[in-house]
Design an enzyme around this catalytic site. Structure first.
Site, PDB file in Angstrom:
ATOM      1  N   TYR A  64       5.669   6.605  -8.765  1.00 53.42           N
ATOM      2  CA  TYR A  64       4.588   5.698  -8.890  1.00 53.42           C
ATOM      3  C   TYR A  64       4.978   4.556 -10.806  1.00 53.42           C
ATOM      4  O   TYR A  64       4.859   5.714 -11.480  1.00 53.42           O
ATOM      5  CB  TYR A  64       3.452   5.706  -8.463  1.00 53.42           C
ATOM      6  CG  TYR A  64       3.792   6.136  -7.062  1.00 53.42           C
ATOM      7  CD1 TYR A  64       3.824   5.611  -6.409  1.00 53.42           C
ATOM      8  CD2 TYR A  64       2.230   6.983  -6.662  1.00 53.42           C
ATOM      9  CE1 TYR A  64       4.357   6.118  -4.707  1.00 53.42           C
ATOM     10  CE2 TYR A  64       2.403   6.764  -5.619  1.00 53.42           C
ATOM     11  CZ  TYR A  64       3.508   6.334  -4.213  1.00 53.42           C
ATOM     12  OH  TYR A  64       2.997   6.524  -2.746  1.00 53.42           O
ATOM     13  N   SER A 169       6.853  11.863   4.655  1.00 49.53           N
ATOM     14  CA  SER A 169       6.553  10.162   5.283  1.00 49.53           C
ATOM     15  C   SER A 169       7.509   8.913   5.474  1.00 49.53           C
ATOM     16  O   SER A 169       8.727   8.882   5.128  1.00 49.53           O
ATOM     17  CB  SER A 169       5.889   9.233   3.367  1.00 49.53           C
ATOM     18  OG  SER A 169       5.201   8.413   3.248  1.00 49.53           O
ATOM     19  N   TRP A 218      -1.149   4.937   4.131  1.00 50.52           N
ATOM     20  CA  TRP A 218      -1.302   4.300   3.298  1.00 50.52           C
ATOM     21  C   TRP A 218      -1.435   2.575   3.707  1.00 50.52           C
ATOM     22  O   TRP A 218      -0.979   2.883   4.786  1.00 50.52           O
ATOM     23  CB  TRP A 218       0.257   4.427   2.678  1.00 50.52           C
ATOM     24  CG  TRP A 218       1.258   4.574   3.477  1.00 50.52           C
ATOM     25  CD1 TRP A 218       2.251   4.861   3.943  1.00 50.52           C
ATOM     26  CD2 TRP A 218       2.066   2.933   2.740  1.00 50.52           C
ATOM     27  NE1 TRP A 218       3.657   4.518   3.981  1.00 50.52           N
ATOM     28  CE2 TRP A 218       3.224   3.336   3.951  1.00 50.52           C
ATOM     29  CE3 TRP A 218       2.170   1.818   2.344  1.00 50.52           C
ATOM     30  CZ2 TRP A 218       4.184   2.611   3.982  1.00 50.52           C
ATOM     31  CZ3 TRP A 218       1.974   1.175   2.735  1.00 50.52           C
ATOM     32  CH2 TRP A 218       3.782   0.879   3.388  1.00 50.52           C
ATOM     33  N   GLY A 223      -2.816  -2.789   1.536  1.00 50.64           N
ATOM     34  CA  GLY A 223      -2.790  -3.402   0.692  1.00 50.64           C
ATOM     35  C   GLY A 223      -3.647  -4.487  -0.326  1.00 50.64           C
ATOM     36  O   GLY A 223      -3.275  -5.554  -1.023  1.00 50.64           O
ATOM     37  N   LEU A 226      -6.390  -7.626   3.971  1.00 48.77           N
ATOM     38  CA  LEU A 226      -7.243  -8.112   4.485  1.00 48.77           C
ATOM     39  C   LEU A 226      -8.088  -8.808   4.020  1.00 48.77           C
ATOM     40  O   LEU A 226      -9.145  -9.324   4.873  1.00 48.77           O
ATOM     41  CB  LEU A 226      -7.896  -6.722   4.656  1.00 48.77           C
ATOM     42  CG  LEU A 226      -7.312  -5.616   5.896  1.00 48.77           C
ATOM     43  CD1 LEU A 226      -8.076  -4.550   6.733  1.00 48.77           C
ATOM     44  CD2 LEU A 226      -7.333  -6.930   7.441  1.00 48.77           C
ATOM     45  N   SER A 273      -7.788   1.886  -5.304  1.00 46.88           N
ATOM     46  CA  SER A 273      -8.124   1.144  -5.854  1.00 46.88           C
ATOM     47  C   SER A 273      -8.474   2.157  -7.096  1.00 46.88           C
ATOM     48  O   SER A 273      -8.692   3.314  -6.814  1.00 46.88           O
ATOM     49  CB  SER A 273      -9.669   0.735  -5.048  1.00 46.88           C
ATOM     50  OG  SER A 273     -11.134  -0.279  -6.343  1.00 46.88           O
TER      51      SER A 273
HETATM   52  N1  LIG Z   1       4.363   7.306   1.270  1.00 47.99           N
HETATM   53  C1  LIG Z   1       4.032   5.274   1.453  1.00 47.99           C
HETATM   54  O1  LIG Z   1       5.620   5.158   1.640  1.00 47.99           O
HETATM   55  C2  LIG Z   1       2.737   4.716   0.154  1.00 47.99           C
HETATM   56  C3  LIG Z   1       3.301   3.174   0.020  1.00 47.99           C
HETATM   57  C4  LIG Z   1       2.148   3.172  -0.407  1.00 47.99           C
HETATM   58  C5  LIG Z   1       1.427   3.366  -0.720  1.00 47.99           C
HETATM   59  N2  LIG Z   1       0.765   4.828  -0.217  1.00 47.99           N
HETATM   60  C6  LIG Z   1       0.134   5.789  -1.196  1.00 47.99           C
HETATM   61  O2  LIG Z   1      -1.489   4.616  -0.153  1.00 47.99           O
HETATM   62  C7  LIG Z   1      -2.099   4.249  -1.069  1.00 47.99           C
HETATM   63  C8  LIG Z   1      -3.225   3.216  -0.749  1.00 47.99           C
HETATM   64  O3  LIG Z   1      -2.327   2.341  -0.914  1.00 47.99           O
HETATM   65  P1  LIG Z   1      -2.847   1.136  -1.331  1.00 47.99           P
HETATM   66  O4  LIG Z   1      -3.141   0.856  -2.665  1.00 47.99           O
HETATM   67  O5  LIG Z   1      -1.989  -0.402  -0.961  1.00 47.99           O
HETATM   68  O6  LIG Z   1      -4.743   0.258  -0.102  1.00 47.99           O
HETATM   69  P2  LIG Z   1      -5.379  -0.784   0.045  1.00 47.99           P
HETATM   70  O7  LIG Z   1      -6.439   0.037   0.421  1.00 47.99           O
HETATM   71  O8  LIG Z   1      -4.500  -0.910   1.613  1.00 47.99           O
HETATM   72  O9  LIG Z   1      -5.065  -1.886  -0.753  1.00 47.99           O
HETATM   73  C9  LIG Z   1      -5.927  -1.622  -2.096  1.00 47.99           C
HETATM   74  C10 LIG Z   1      -5.550  -3.161  -2.499  1.00 47.99           C
HETATM   75  O10 LIG Z   1      -6.787  -3.526  -1.992  1.00 47.99           O
HETATM   76  C11 LIG Z   1      -7.605  -3.803  -2.633  1.00 47.99           C
HETATM   77  N3  LIG Z   1      -9.116  -4.089  -2.607  1.00 47.99           N
HETATM   78  C12 LIG Z   1      -9.908  -2.657  -2.475  1.00 47.99           C
HETATM   79  N4  LIG Z   1     -10.589  -2.456  -1.634  1.00 47.99           N
HETATM   80  C13 LIG Z   1     -10.776  -4.230  -2.118  1.00 47.99           C
HETATM   81  C14 LIG Z   1     -12.311  -4.957  -1.535  1.00 47.99           C
HETATM   82  N5  LIG Z   1     -13.534  -4.276  -1.040  1.00 47.99           N
HETATM   83  N6  LIG Z   1     -12.834  -6.530  -1.851  1.00 47.99           N
HETATM   84  C15 LIG Z   1     -11.567  -6.707  -2.017  1.00 47.99           C
HETATM   85  N7  LIG Z   1      -9.848  -5.951  -2.495  1.00 47.99           N
HETATM   86  C16 LIG Z   1     -10.032  -4.804  -2.541  1.00 47.99           C
HETATM   87  C17 LIG Z   1      -7.652  -2.856  -4.067  1.00 47.99           C
HETATM   88  O11 LIG Z   1      -7.865  -3.514  -5.100  1.00 47.99           O
HETATM   89  P3  LIG Z   1      -8.554  -3.296  -6.557  1.00 47.99           P
HETATM   90  O12 LIG Z   1      -7.695  -2.169  -7.037  1.00 47.99           O
HETATM   91  O13 LIG Z   1      -9.054  -4.367  -7.275  1.00 47.99           O
HETATM   92  O14 LIG Z   1      -9.828  -2.308  -5.752  1.00 47.99           O
HETATM   93  C18 LIG Z   1      -5.913  -2.876  -4.278  1.00 47.99           C
HETATM   94  O15 LIG Z   1      -5.256  -3.725  -5.096  1.00 47.99           O
HETATM   95  C19 LIG Z   1      -1.664   4.737  -2.570  1.00 47.99           C
HETATM   96  O16 LIG Z   1      -2.230   4.269  -3.871  1.00 47.99           O
HETATM   97  C20 LIG Z   1      -0.866   5.418  -2.892  1.00 47.99           C
HETATM   98  O17 LIG Z   1      -0.985   6.736  -2.885  1.00 47.99           O
HETATM   99  C21 LIG Z   1       2.280   5.740  -0.324  1.00 47.99           C
END
Ligand SMILES: NC(=O)c1ccc[n+]([C@@H]2O[C@H](COP(=O)([O-])OP(=O)(O)OC[C@H]3O[C@@H](n4cnc5c(N)ncnc54)[C@H](OP(=O)(O)O)[C@@H]3O)[C@@H](O)[C@H]2O)c1
Length: 308
Positions: A64, A169, A218, A223, A226, A273
């Site tokens: 990461y 994963s 995840w 991301g 939505l 976030s």
């Molecule tokens: N195992 C794997 O292969 C894998 C792959 C990808 C991710 N992951 C893990 O999963 C975690 C979560 O993934 P993700 O970051 O893609 O999660 P997510 O919650 O689907 O997306 C986060 C994004 O959504 C935005 N967001 C959240 N709430 C919002 C709102 N109310 N309004 C507008 N935008 C909003 C955030 O922006 P803001 O920052 O501005 O809130 C951020 O850019 C990662 O941190 C990582 O630990 C694992």
């Protein structure tokens, strides 16, 4: 319409399987941490605020932030060592990226050899400034993966006290069950959201429910797509979720987290976030359940058709 969060918001805890690690019901994902531009003091404050909400589990991977996030988090733990015993640390290994930090990598590839798993876990410990990981996952299934060798590496790390629990994963049901026959796995961390519902239909969740093992999720908000995807299907889905959220007087994203956590495999969503309000909104999703009608309305909008 905005809906305020209750002042006494507190995240419940969950055990991923019998004998598995105890995690917070919502896990804070650290993938995007380099984008948050936080000073060490701000990182400490963010971790403290998560703990105050009951979100005590933090998800990492060696790769990461171009191999940088674990080090940023570790700086906070070094500056405030008392944090370590109040949290659970999850990390991953098995992907090798092209990076100036790893000049020896000639091509992006997977490496699930025993030597790499052990070396990567030990480097995660150094970066995170800790003596143990609560949970280590193989990041992606590797076509060259030898199940027996992975199991043996996990056992070595466990015997050394360096990693307490193990998982994978992005594994299929069959890959998960093959490795789980050799070494006890505590979770399969997979992508799932209303915009990516495949694990409900490809046996991933059914297989885990059968084994009474909770998946980790995840990108539960796709991301961020939505909120901002212009795709017609996504726009309709957004309207349906918004109508449900307004009627229930809940934040939009809380409804999405509730929709996910309602599945009987007990999914554990990761947040993405760096805003503490967004973590609170996720936690609020653990405090209510949707009526079946509302749950299926979101499914129908997600898939663009009724169930048969
Ligand atoms: N195992 C794997 O292969 C894998 C792959 C990808 C991710 N992951 C893990 O999963 C975690 C979560 O993934 P993700 O970051 O893609 O999660 P997510 O919650 O689907 O997306 C986060 C994004 O959504 C935005 N967001 C959240 N709430 C919002 C709102 N109310 N309004 C507008 N935008 C909003 C955030 O922006 P803001 O920052 O501005 O809130 C951020 O850019 C990662 O941190 C990582 O630990 C694992």
């Amino acid at each position: 319409m905005t809906h305020p969060l209750p002042a006494d918001l507190h995240c419940p805890r969950v055990t991923t399987r019998d004998g598995g690690p105890e995690l917070s019901r919502i896990v804070a994902g650290m993938w995007r941490m380099t984008e948050w531009g936080m000073s060490v003091q701000q990182r400490i404050a963010f971790i403290e605020q998560c703990i105050a909400l009951g979100v005590t589990s933090f998800d990492h991977a060696d790769i990461y932030g171009d191999y940088g996030v674990e080090g940023l988090f570790g700086e906070a733990l070094r500056a405030q060592p008392s944090l370590r015993d109040r949290i659970e640390l999850v990390s991953k290994c098995g992907i090798k990226l092209i990076s100036s930090k790893r000049p020896q990598h000639g091509i992006q590839h997977y490496d699930t050899t025993g030597a790499h798993i052990v070396a990567s876990a030990e480097e995660s410990l150094r970066q995170l400034h800790t003596d143990r990981l609560d949970l280590l996952l193989i990041h992606r299934p590797d076509p060259l993966m030898d199940f027996d060798e992975v199991a043996e590496a996990f056992n070595r790390l466990k015997q050394a006290g360096k990693v307490l629990h193990f998982g994978v994963s992005n594994f299929t049901r069959h890959q998960f069950e093959s490795l789980n026959r050799r070494v006890l796995l505590s979770t399969n961390q997979v992508e799932f959201s209303p915009l990516h519902s495949a694990p409900m239909f490809d046996e991933t969740f059914d297989g885990l429910q059968d084994l009474r093992i909770a998946p980790m999720i995840w990108s539960p908000l796709a991301g961020g797509r939505l909120f901002d995807s212009n795709d017609a299907g996504a726009e309709n889905l957004r309207l349906v979720i918004k109508e449900t959220a307004d009627r229930l007087r809940q934040p939009f994203a809380s409804v999405v987290f509730a929709w996910i956590m309602q599945l009987p495999s007990r999914p554990i969503p990761l947040t993405g976030s760096g805003r503490i309000e967004a973590i609170g909104v996720a936690v609020a999703g653990s405090s209510f359940t949707l009526e079946r009608d509302d749950w299926f309305r979101i499914l129908r909008a997600a898939r663009g058709h009724e169930v048969a």
